[in-house]
Design a protein around this motif. Structure first.
Motif, PDB file in Angstrom:
ATOM      1  N   UNK A 255       0.843  -1.199   0.000  1.00 28.15           N
ATOM      2  CA  UNK A 255       0.000   0.000   0.000  1.00 28.15           C
ATOM      3  C   UNK A 255       0.876   1.246   0.000  1.00 28.15           C
ATOM      4  N   UNK A 256       1.963   1.205   0.780  1.00 25.03           N
ATOM      5  CA  UNK A 256       2.882   2.342   0.837  1.00 25.03           C
ATOM      6  C   UNK A 256       3.476   2.645  -0.536  1.00 25.03           C
ATOM      7  N   UNK A 257       3.771   1.595  -1.304  1.00 30.43           N
ATOM      8  CA  UNK A 257       4.361   1.794  -2.632  1.00 30.43           C
ATOM      9  C   UNK A 257       3.420   2.566  -3.547  1.00 30.43           C
ATOM     10  N   UNK A 258       2.112   2.406  -3.338  1.00 30.34           N
ATOM     11  CA  UNK A 258       1.123   3.110  -4.151  1.00 30.34           C
ATOM     12  C   UNK A 258       0.834   4.510  -3.619  1.00 30.34           C
ATOM     13  N   UNK A 259       0.717   4.624  -2.290  1.00 28.60           N
ATOM     14  CA  UNK A 259       0.251   5.879  -1.703  1.00 28.60           C
ATOM     15  C   UNK A 259       1.372   6.828  -1.293  1.00 28.60           C
ATOM     16  N   UNK A 260       2.530   6.269  -0.945  1.00 29.89           N
ATOM     17  CA  UNK A 260       3.638   7.113  -0.473  1.00 29.89           C
ATOM     18  C   UNK A 260       4.964   6.590  -1.000  1.00 29.89           C
ATOM     19  N   UNK A 261       5.113   6.515  -2.316  1.00 22.33           N
ATOM     20  CA  UNK A 261       6.371   5.988  -2.878  1.00 22.33           C
ATOM     21  C   UNK A 261       7.550   6.873  -2.482  1.00 22.33           C
TER      22      UNK A 261
END
Length: 334
Positions: A255-261
């Motif tokens: 999820x972090x890779x999508x929302x907060x790369x």
């Protein structure tokens, strides 16, 4: 080894004395039995010795080895009265009032024991409110030098959990500050990182939580968390801290890779800073009850000596854990 087992082992390495004011509570006496058996702290119980011993026997708790002090007949009372009068003289405290307070409130007496060096730390709150524990602490012990804000956190240990530090987290503030400002949130984050580093022994990765991630929503509440993040990052450039992050972005790498790369914290957070007390209190109780997590606290940070609160819904095992953590906190104070 589980988190709390590590804490107990650390506590054993430099034994500290913890005062427990709530000797009338069954859970407290059962906890003392276990603490003494495991041998990671010395214990002082406050109350009438005959009644405390009788209650312990009735509840099947072996408390031999604990010191039992009756505030009303203690040979320390006069010196404590004089100290309280001196500390509160600007508030008009008289000797008569000080004596009444110290003989009617075990918590006040216990905090004075910590102030005078007759105990290293205090744990209370199994049958008293947070205010009943913190008010005497702030009046007598005051705040730790350099502290911007006194706040409260929980150590959360989630079984079989891939997130955080093998399932171990600091949740903050879950017990004290109702609606902190951006500056106060930044101070809470700074203190919580220090608590995580000292108690867990690992590098804190601090997530400033919100219902928004990196500007995905617009609202004054979101702006507050964004500003708190900026303040904390500027004051602590070496600290791994990021925000604003939704909980899934803070914990789940995909999820972090999508929302907060590009964030060094997103997907790996182990220290969670909630935007207000509602969110923090609800959050820790959801994880405790539905996730079957161990929840130790609320622990305080920012008071001049270790004084920690308990949830009134705590178990004897919870008290054991908080005493162990408090004993380790005491090592930081000398």
């Amino acid at each position: 080894m589980a988190f709390i087992d590590d804490v107990k082992a650390n506590a054993k390495s430099r034994m500290k004395t913890i005062v427990l004011p709530e000797s009338e509570d069954r859970r407290t006496l059962v906890a003392v039995d276990q603490i003494l058996k495991e041998g990671f702290a010395k214990v002082i119980l406050l109350g009438n010795p005959e009644k405390v011993k009788a209650d312990a026997k009735a509840w099947g708790a072996e408390i031999t080895g604990a010191e039992i002090v009756d505030p009303a007949s203690s040979d320390r009372l006069d010196s404590y009265v004089a100290e309280l009068v001196e500390l509160r003289k600007k508030k008009g405290m008289t000797e008569e009032e000080a004596r009444k307070i110290l003989t009617s409130s075990n918590t006040y007496f216990g905090v004075m024991m910590v102030k005078k060096g007759d105990a290293d730390g205090l744990v209370s709150g199994a049958c008293h409110s947070t205010a009943d524990t913190l008010r005497p602490s702030l009046q007598i012990l005051k705040t730790k030098p350099g502290t911007k804000l006194v706040s409260a956190f929980f150590i959360i240990n989630v079984p079989n959990c891939e997130y955080g530090e093998n399932g171990t987290f600091v949740f903050s503030d879950c017990g004290l500050n109702q609606n902190p400002t951006a500056e106060e949130l930044a101070a809470i984050a700074e203190s919580s990182a220090e608590s995580f580093r000292f108690l867990v022994g690992k590098e804190p990765k601090v997530a400033m939580l919100s219902y928004s991630t990196k500007g995905s929503a617009k609202h004054d509440d979101v702006t507050k968390v964004q500003e708190a993040t900026r303040i904390a990052q500027e004051a602590n450039p070496e600290l791994l801290l990021d925000g604003e992050l939704q909980l899934d972005a803070a914990l789940v790498a995909s999820v972090a890779a999508l929302k907060a790369p590009g964030s060094k914290v997103a997907g790996h957070a182990n220290t969670l800073i909630f935007p207000n007390l509602d969110a923090g209190n609800i959050g820790y109780k959801l994880v405790q009850r539905l996730g079957k997590a161990e929840a130790y606290g609320p622990m305080t940070q920012g008071i001049a000596a270790p004084v920690n609160d308990l949830s009134r819904g705590c178990s004897a095992e919870d008290i054991v854990g908080v005493v162990a953590i408090t004993a380790v906190q005491c090592q930081l104070y000398g």
